[in-house]
Structure formats: structure tokens, C-alpha cells
Design a protein around this motif. Sequence first.
Motif, PDB file in Angstrom:
ATOM      1  N   VAL A 269       8.120   1.901   0.256  1.00  0.00           N
ATOM      2  CA  VAL A 269       6.871   1.932  -0.516  1.00  0.00           C
ATOM      3  C   VAL A 269       7.027   0.882  -1.472  1.00  0.00           C
ATOM      4  O   VAL A 269       7.975   0.525  -2.146  1.00  0.00           O
ATOM      5  CB  VAL A 269       6.263   3.494  -1.124  1.00  0.00           C
ATOM      6  CG1 VAL A 269       5.785   4.209  -0.214  1.00  0.00           C
ATOM      7  CG2 VAL A 269       7.591   3.826  -1.931  1.00  0.00           C
ATOM      8  N   PRO A 270       5.883   0.263  -1.908  1.00  0.00           N
ATOM      9  CA  PRO A 270       6.205  -1.049  -3.033  1.00  0.00           C
ATOM     10  C   PRO A 270       6.249  -0.390  -4.403  1.00  0.00           C
ATOM     11  O   PRO A 270       5.417  -0.656  -5.166  1.00  0.00           O
ATOM     12  CB  PRO A 270       4.585  -1.517  -2.699  1.00  0.00           C
ATOM     13  CG  PRO A 270       3.665  -0.603  -2.484  1.00  0.00           C
ATOM     14  CD  PRO A 270       4.576   0.370  -1.623  1.00  0.00           C
ATOM     15  N   VAL A 271       7.395   0.151  -4.681  1.00  0.00           N
ATOM     16  CA  VAL A 271       7.357   0.793  -6.186  1.00  0.00           C
ATOM     17  C   VAL A 271       7.552  -0.374  -7.176  1.00  0.00           C
ATOM     18  O   VAL A 271       7.159  -0.005  -8.255  1.00  0.00           O
ATOM     19  CB  VAL A 271       9.078   1.353  -5.940  1.00  0.00           C
ATOM     20  CG1 VAL A 271       9.243   1.824  -7.684  1.00  0.00           C
ATOM     21  CG2 VAL A 271       8.849   2.890  -5.219  1.00  0.00           C
ATOM     22  N   GLY A 272       7.982  -1.631  -6.693  1.00  0.00           N
ATOM     23  CA  GLY A 272       8.000  -2.746  -7.957  1.00  0.00           C
ATOM     24  C   GLY A 272       6.592  -2.790  -8.425  1.00  0.00           C
ATOM     25  O   GLY A 272       6.514  -3.057  -9.552  1.00  0.00           O
ATOM     26  N   GLU A 273       5.769  -2.911  -7.383  1.00  0.00           N
ATOM     27  CA  GLU A 273       4.306  -3.383  -7.857  1.00  0.00           C
ATOM     28  C   GLU A 273       3.600  -2.235  -8.468  1.00  0.00           C
ATOM     29  O   GLU A 273       2.908  -2.279  -9.471  1.00  0.00           O
ATOM     30  CB  GLU A 273       3.511  -3.605  -6.594  1.00  0.00           C
ATOM     31  CG  GLU A 273       3.948  -4.924  -5.770  1.00  0.00           C
ATOM     32  CD  GLU A 273       3.941  -6.095  -6.699  1.00  0.00           C
ATOM     33  OE1 GLU A 273       2.731  -6.224  -7.494  1.00  0.00           O
ATOM     34  OE2 GLU A 273       5.098  -6.924  -6.709  1.00  0.00           O
ATOM     35  N   TRP A 274       3.790  -0.967  -8.015  1.00  0.00           N
ATOM     36  CA  TRP A 274       3.482   0.297  -8.704  1.00  0.00           C
ATOM     37  C   TRP A 274       3.880   0.235 -10.163  1.00  0.00           C
ATOM     38  O   TRP A 274       3.111   0.717 -10.942  1.00  0.00           O
ATOM     39  CB  TRP A 274       3.742   1.418  -8.114  1.00  0.00           C
ATOM     40  CG  TRP A 274       3.301   1.690  -6.620  1.00  0.00           C
ATOM     41  CD1 TRP A 274       2.501   1.086  -6.170  1.00  0.00           C
ATOM     42  CD2 TRP A 274       3.815   2.787  -5.729  1.00  0.00           C
ATOM     43  NE1 TRP A 274       1.846   1.468  -4.777  1.00  0.00           N
ATOM     44  CE2 TRP A 274       2.762   2.603  -4.706  1.00  0.00           C
ATOM     45  CE3 TRP A 274       4.615   3.807  -5.781  1.00  0.00           C
ATOM     46  CZ2 TRP A 274       2.999   3.406  -3.750  1.00  0.00           C
ATOM     47  CZ3 TRP A 274       4.848   4.654  -4.878  1.00  0.00           C
ATOM     48  CH2 TRP A 274       3.924   4.678  -3.582  1.00  0.00           C
ATOM     49  N   LEU A 275       4.916  -0.039 -10.486  1.00  0.00           N
ATOM     50  CA  LEU A 275       5.708  -0.160 -11.915  1.00  0.00           C
ATOM     51  C   LEU A 275       4.983  -1.272 -12.651  1.00  0.00           C
ATOM     52  O   LEU A 275       4.751  -0.847 -14.054  1.00  0.00           O
ATOM     53  CB  LEU A 275       7.040  -0.539 -11.682  1.00  0.00           C
ATOM     54  CG  LEU A 275       8.089   0.856 -11.163  1.00  0.00           C
ATOM     55  CD1 LEU A 275       9.589   0.244 -11.320  1.00  0.00           C
ATOM     56  CD2 LEU A 275       7.976   1.954 -11.907  1.00  0.00           C
ATOM     57  N   LYS A 276       3.962  -2.135 -12.143  1.00  0.00           N
ATOM     58  CA  LYS A 276       3.385  -3.231 -13.071  1.00  0.00           C
ATOM     59  C   LYS A 276       1.868  -2.564 -12.975  1.00  0.00           C
ATOM     60  O   LYS A 276       1.388  -3.257 -13.932  1.00  0.00           O
ATOM     61  CB  LYS A 276       3.689  -4.413 -12.370  1.00  0.00           C
ATOM     62  CG  LYS A 276       5.086  -4.808 -12.319  1.00  0.00           C
ATOM     63  CD  LYS A 276       5.037  -6.570 -11.952  1.00  0.00           C
ATOM     64  CE  LYS A 276       5.163  -6.579 -10.721  1.00  0.00           C
ATOM     65  NZ  LYS A 276       5.302  -8.053 -10.333  1.00  0.00           N
TER      66      LYS A 276
END
Length: 654
Positions: free
Chosen positions: A587-594
Motif C-alpha cells: 500500500v502507498p504508505v509514503g503518500e498516506w504519510l503526506k
Amino acid sequence: MCGIAGFLDQRNHFQPEKSHNIVKNMGNILSFRGPDSFGTWSDSTKKIFFAHQRLAILDLSIAGHQPMTSFSSRYSITFNGEIYNHLELRASLMKEFYFNNWNGSSDTETLLVMIEHYGLHDTLIKIQGMFAFAIWDEVEKKIFICRDRFGEKPVYFSSPKNHDGFFIFGSELSSFKAHPKFCPQINKQVLHEYVQLGYVPNSQCIFSGVSKVKPGSYISIDSFSMEIKEYIYWDAESEAFKSHRNKFKGSFNEASDELELQLRKKISNQMISDVPLGSFLSGGIDSSLITAIMQSQSLKPVRTFTIGFDEAEWDESTHASAVAKAIGTNHSEDRITFQEAISVIPKLSEIYSEPFADASQIPTHVVSQSAKKSVIVALTGDAGDEIFCGYDRYHVNQQIWNIIKFFPASIKTSIARQIDNMSLEKLNTYFKFLSKIAPSLSNISRPADKIKKGFKLLNNSTFNDLYINSQKFWETSDTLFLSNSFDDDLSNINQLNSSFNNIEKAMLHDTLGYLTDDILVKVDRAAMSVSLETRAPFLDHEIYSFAWSLPLSYKLSQGNGKRILKNILYKYVDRNLVDRPKMGFGVPVGEWLKGPLKDWAADLLDPVVIKEQENFCSKKIQKVWREHISGDRNWQNQLWTILMYQSWHKNYYK
């Protein structure tokens, strides 16, 4: 499948009634692992206390209730797991010993009778399955805690020296919280290793004085001396070496036919269940092969499960649906939004009772929830990558090493240092110039970030260093910790037998570590949190031994792994359905964190909280956080290890 817990109170610190309440509370905390029934047991001296939460799979009657005592009353057991060959073992007992005094049809009873007749060590060698169990021997006055060959099922135990003379054990750390003598102190060396890898490695525990029983081993604790001893009944490295030395002599097609026969037998054994059964199906090689063989041996359509996302970049559901249609399964696809997936994140610190930072834990939990609506047991394709050379990193790291090994160490160190010292702005400027010469490079996002990470690998003097460092999220040199006085010697590929080549060593290294401590932890906790049992046919030890007898060329060909598994799968489905680049279950955790997780993450990374814990350098974490939010660097893996620790810490100590 179940949850087990218990303790030994050698000096009778507590009155029997209080001890019974303690063990009852320990078991109740694990109720999600076994909601069907609950039981406790204590020995005649009221020093030994067992608890058992049951997820009934075989023999749903009261005859399968636990803890269970053997027919001679010598042994009492609390058992978590499945013995896949227990029907064969029963037949052998009836033939060899004329034993026919059965109370029911559970594999737990089979196990107890086996131990009565063969002894514990020989029984462990004979059984095939996944398990973690505690057994009290009334004659020897010892508790034995046993774990399966690959560590599919978890079991922790405490050192009496660290916990006021008590020996405590349980399926999960959460149950230890119910024991008043448990003193949870963070082991900072283990924390250091966790943030590098994203999981707690090597049968260690985040708490001092607590360990996991090692895969393929068992321990004993003497109820008088409180001495703990360890015994090994099976060792993955030794078995790999033995099989590797006795190579399969046949052709590739003969090996393929033999492996298919073995898989059919093992999968058939693992389809034995008194409750509804299905399989996870991603549409990839491993799960498709397991499911196809299941369906070929089933009289009705097998229930299969996958989840789908609206975002095509992360969605495998169309591939899974196509495979399901081709082999004729009864397929269920739950389409979820990323918002629904994100809603799982606050629960992770409870689901994983130890810090754990493999972000694919999120979709694994979601697909487990989906499957649980229809079945109690699900087969998986886990371990196909480690055993049959499925990860791209095996041959990619070998290719990188083939290039950099010729560079003098001084030159590699100099280049790596210069790149590391360059600003992101300068690297981006150089890259823009380079992309004008080679326009195909212009589509690469965050080029400076990728260059910095890539050139760090240049400064490695052996393949071992290259492979180990390529898997690390944080380096010792990252100044993450307030103190850097740690042993940085993570598992060493070079210590493996020299008869293995580099790729084989990497595969074995992952089997001994990453598979047990990451993949199997991820699946067990995610599935058991919703009371779903999972089974992994590739982890049958006879399949494992056969795989290691095969030449590497039968598994890896022209950079493509799992050659032999694909060859078998093509008999069941058209190759066009499964021949495609490997997708991670991510899952796109990196984008979620932003975006949607920004406030949640900022709260957990609060500098005041970080400073109070006296573990991490708050300035370093804030710098990494700012760079990630700005988009200059992709620090999603590094941040996820810290966030999962902070979330776990907040939950455990609340």
C-alpha cells in the motif's frame, strides 16, 4: 488453531485461587486467537498453570477441549496448531501398539498418544505441521515448550531471573501483561535491530528477559531448579546443506513432476478440516499454484479471496479474478477504498503485540477479515519466494556485486562519500543535465533520493555486506539513536556453508530470518486477530528438502525466479494469465504519510514524547520527517519503523 498461555510459580507466591485468576486473565487476552472454548489446568501442587483458547478446526466436540491430559495422566498439554499427518500417525499407533482407546478425533489427542509411546523428541521428528505447545511431564517434573520447524506459530517465554522467579509463556506478548510479576523493560539492542529491519529478529523479544522458542527446537524448564535447557530436533540450514549435497539427479521435467506429486499430497493433507476452508488468491505464481492444486482435488469449487483497490497501481484483483475463473473457484473479491485500509492502522499495535513494520500487514489484515466472513481456514502461498528463488533482489544484488567487486575499496568509499555529502539540489541539477542526454531517464521521480540510496550500496566489500545492507532501513551511521553502543552484527551470510553460492546463501538467509520473523509473523497475527487459521503448504519440511536438492537453474533462469513452480502452474492455467512482473502486496504508505496519515504520524513523532523515551534522536527524526513531507526524499520505510514502534509503545504502556 488457538492461543496458549501459562506460568510456573515454583515458590507458590500466590494462593491457588489468585494463580487461577491470573492464568484465566492471560488466556482471556488471547480470546481472539480461539473464541470457541476456553479452559485452564493446574498440576496437583498448584505450581503449574495452563490456559487455552480454542479455535476448533478438527473434532469440534468436547473431546477436543483443552488443556488435555494423556490417557496415563503423565502429560498435560495446551496446544496451538495443526498436525497434518495425524491420521497417518493414528493408523501407525493402532498398528504398532494396538492402541485404540481414543476419546475423539482431534490431532491434539494424537499428539499426546504419540508422546506417550515415542517420547517427545522422536514425536517432534515424526509430526508434520505448524504448532507451538506447552506440555507438563508429571514424571520428570518439567515443562516443555515446543515450536514447529519454521516458526509458523509463535510462543514467547520469560527468564525466571528477570521476573521474580516466575517462568511465563504465551502465544503473544499481550498475555504477559496479565501476570503481576511480569516486568516489561525495553531491550535497546533489540530495538536497534528492529528499526534496521522492520521486525524483531532471531527469536529475540523487544523486552529484556523474554525470548521466542527457536523454530525447530524446544525448551525444558525444571520445576525444582528452574533451569532452562534448549534442544534442537530440526534445523533449516543443516537440512538445506544435506539436501544440497545430495542433489536431485533427474531432468528439469522429472523434477517438476516429482514436486507436483509432493505438493498434491501435502495440499491434500492440509485440506483436512471440520470447518469451512478456502485460500488466499492474489493471482501471483505462489497462491495461484496452491489454489489450482486445491481445486483439482476438490469435488466442489474452492472458496478464494482477494481484495481490490480502485487505484490500478496497487490493485491485483483483476489478475486474481482471471485465475479464479480459469480454475473454477468460488471467488470473492472485496473492493475497498484506501480510507477503509487506513482505518486498520490504529489497530495494528494491538494486532501485533510486538513492534512490527512491514506495511503489507495492512492488506493482509483486510483480506483476512474478508475471508473470515466465509471460512475458518485459508491456505496461502507463503514461502514460495524464499524456497524457490522468487525475489528479484537475489539476482539484482548478484548483478550489482558482479560490477562493484572489481572497484578498489578506496575508490568505492570515496565515491559513496562524495555522493552522500552532495546536496539534493546539486544532484537534481546533475540529473536534469543527464536526462537531456538520455530522455528515458526523465520519468524517474525523486532522482536525487534514489541516487543517494543507490550509491550507499557501492561502499560494500563483500556480497554479504551488500545484501544485508540493501535490506536495512536505518544504518548505524544514521545517528538515529542517542547512543550508538550497539552490536551491529546482524545475521551474516558468510557464516553459511561455503558450498552455497551467493544467491543460495541469500535465499537461506531469508528463510532463517525474514521468512520466520517477518512473513510468518505478519500472516499469523493478521489472520488470528480475526480468528482465521492460515496454512502454508510450501513450508512442509519435505517440500523444503526437495527444493534444496534441486540445481539453482531449476529455480532461477535468465533472472526469472520460481521457474519450476511456473512450469507446474502452466498445466493448470494459461501462462498469459500469470506471466507478468511481480507485484508486492503493498500500500502507498509514503503518500498516506503526506496526506491522510499526516496528523496521526506527527502526533506519534512529537519531539517531547521522543525525548521522554530516551531512545531516538528527536532532531534526526524531525529532519527525516520534514524531508519526507516536502517530497525531497522518500523515507516511508524508515518512518514506518519508528511510527509502528511509537504506536506499539503507546498502546502497550497505556
